[in-house]
Design a protein around this motif. Structure first.
Motif, PDB file in Angstrom:
ATOM      1  N   LEU A  29       0.826  -1.196   0.000  1.00  0.00           N
ATOM      2  CA  LEU A  29       0.000   0.000   0.000  1.00  0.00           C
ATOM      3  C   LEU A  29       0.866   1.253   0.000  1.00  0.00           C
ATOM      4  O   LEU A  29       1.844   1.345   0.743  1.00  0.00           O
ATOM      5  N   SER A  30       0.475   2.232  -0.836  1.00  0.00           N
ATOM      6  CA  SER A  30       1.160   3.527  -0.804  1.00  0.00           C
ATOM      7  C   SER A  30       0.227   4.591  -1.359  1.00  0.00           C
ATOM      8  O   SER A  30      -0.674   4.300  -2.160  1.00  0.00           O
ATOM      9  N   GLN A  35      -2.201  -0.405  -4.352  1.00  0.00           N
ATOM     10  CA  GLN A  35      -2.678  -1.410  -3.398  1.00  0.00           C
ATOM     11  C   GLN A  35      -2.548  -2.807  -3.990  1.00  0.00           C
ATOM     12  O   GLN A  35      -2.566  -2.980  -5.210  1.00  0.00           O
ATOM     13  N   ALA A  59      -7.190  -6.190   1.818  1.00  0.00           N
ATOM     14  CA  ALA A  59      -6.465  -4.939   2.090  1.00  0.00           C
ATOM     15  C   ALA A  59      -7.329  -3.709   1.865  1.00  0.00           C
ATOM     16  O   ALA A  59      -6.863  -2.572   2.030  1.00  0.00           O
ATOM     17  N   SER A 111      -7.708  -1.175   4.814  1.00  0.00           N
ATOM     18  CA  SER A 111      -6.469  -0.424   5.037  1.00  0.00           C
ATOM     19  C   SER A 111      -6.256   0.622   3.947  1.00  0.00           C
ATOM     20  O   SER A 111      -5.772   1.729   4.209  1.00  0.00           O
ATOM     21  N   ALA A 112      -6.644   0.277   2.712  1.00  0.00           N
ATOM     22  CA  ALA A 112      -6.498   1.213   1.605  1.00  0.00           C
ATOM     23  C   ALA A 112      -7.384   2.444   1.808  1.00  0.00           C
ATOM     24  O   ALA A 112      -6.967   3.576   1.549  1.00  0.00           O
TER      25      ALA A 112
END
Length: 298
Positions: A225-226, A277, A283, A286-287
């Motif tokens: 993730l970023s 992602q 996920a 969290s994203a």
């Protein structure tokens, strides 16, 4: 006749558009756009979905469904095939034909999904399969409201970038529906894909005025993730790749330059970010948290 107010335009249609039920309007006199139904034999349009353009007229056809002729951004004429299913006819009317009619009017018609939070809209865009609708649904599950799913008009007037609400429902793959616990929101199966469904959304802006566009988020797939800002040429390239609807039609109509200029104006006015992602629905939560945190700081 059926009357609608959609994308800031008044529309009169000879066919009912249930997908636009939330945009129904009264008779407002001379419409901006007329959708007409013809019982004449379809002219010689390309039947492979490609666009034929001549002057201010564009046309295309889908074999077994029908043909569409679009004139000067003001009139859409449908030539339905005898065996055409009404749902399939509306699919192309509200998709390709509507998008091309907007192009003729010089409007930025963008492919993506959008949500609203605190009075401002966030547009998710990206290449096919990056999960635009899924991310929008996850944002809605965290408290946002639906603005758009699939195709929307973005206006770049003196008040800054604005996006017009375009949908009261969202299309999701079955796996995403189960992950979100939205099985009770399914209203119908998608006409084109057996494992994709239309879902109702309690909080949406269908029928409302345009909303300020606060951010453009380009979705991408990666191992981790970023969330990072994009600027300059990188931002413009990513937005063009992620939002342009029917680039083949733009090429045929000779309107790439005009739409590219609109995208450049949007990037100059609206912050652009890339959200990377994993291709893993686990996920998703969290994203969404990373998204809201990044936008609050960005």
């Amino acid at each position: 006749m059926h009357h609608y107010s959609h994308s800031g335009l008044s529309v009169v249609s000879e066919i009912e558009l249930p997908e636009w039920a939330a945009f129904a309007a009264g008779d407002r006199g001379e419409p901006d756009i007329t959708i007409a139904l013809s019982d004449a034999r379809m002219p010689h349009f390309p039947v492979d979905g490609s666009t034929m353009a001549c002057g201010d007229t564009a046309s295309f056809a889908i074999e077994g469904v029908g043909g569409w002729q679009l004139e000067a951004g003001r009139r859409m004429t449908l030539y339905p095939s005898l065996a055409a299913d009404p749902r399939e006819l509306r699919l192309f009317t509200l998709g390709s034909a509507w998008g091309l009619l907007g192009y003729q009017r010089g409007l930025a018609m963008w492919h993506g999904s959008a949500v609203e939070r605190s009075g401002r809209a966030v547009l998710f865009c990206g290449e096919s399969g990056e999960g635009k609708s899924t991310m929008a649904a996850a944002a809605i599950a965290s408290g946002a409201s639906l603005v758009a799913d699939d195709l929307s008009r973005v206006d770049l007037g003196g008040e800054g970038a604005m996006i017009f609400p375009s949908s009261a429902r969202i299309k999701l793959w079955s796996e995403a529906i189960d992950r979100l616990g939205w099985r009770d929101r399914v209203t119908e199966r998608d006409w084109m894909r057996n494992d994709k469904f239309h879902c109702s959304v309690p909080l949406h802006h269908a029928g409302d005025d345009a909303l300020p566009l606060a951010a453009i988020v380009v979705l991408a797939t990666g191992d981790a993730l970023s969330f990072e800002p994009l600027t300059g040429g990188e931002a413009l390239k990513a937005v063009l790749a992620g939002t342009i609807y029917r680039p083949d039609a733009l090429e045929a109509m000779g309107l790439w330059g005009e739409q590219g200029a609109l995208a450049a104006r949007a990037v100059a006015q609206v912050p652009v970010f890339r959200l990377t992602q994993p291709r893993d629905l686990a996920a998703l939560g969290s994203a969404v948290r990373l998204l809201w945190d990044g936008l609050s700081r960005g």
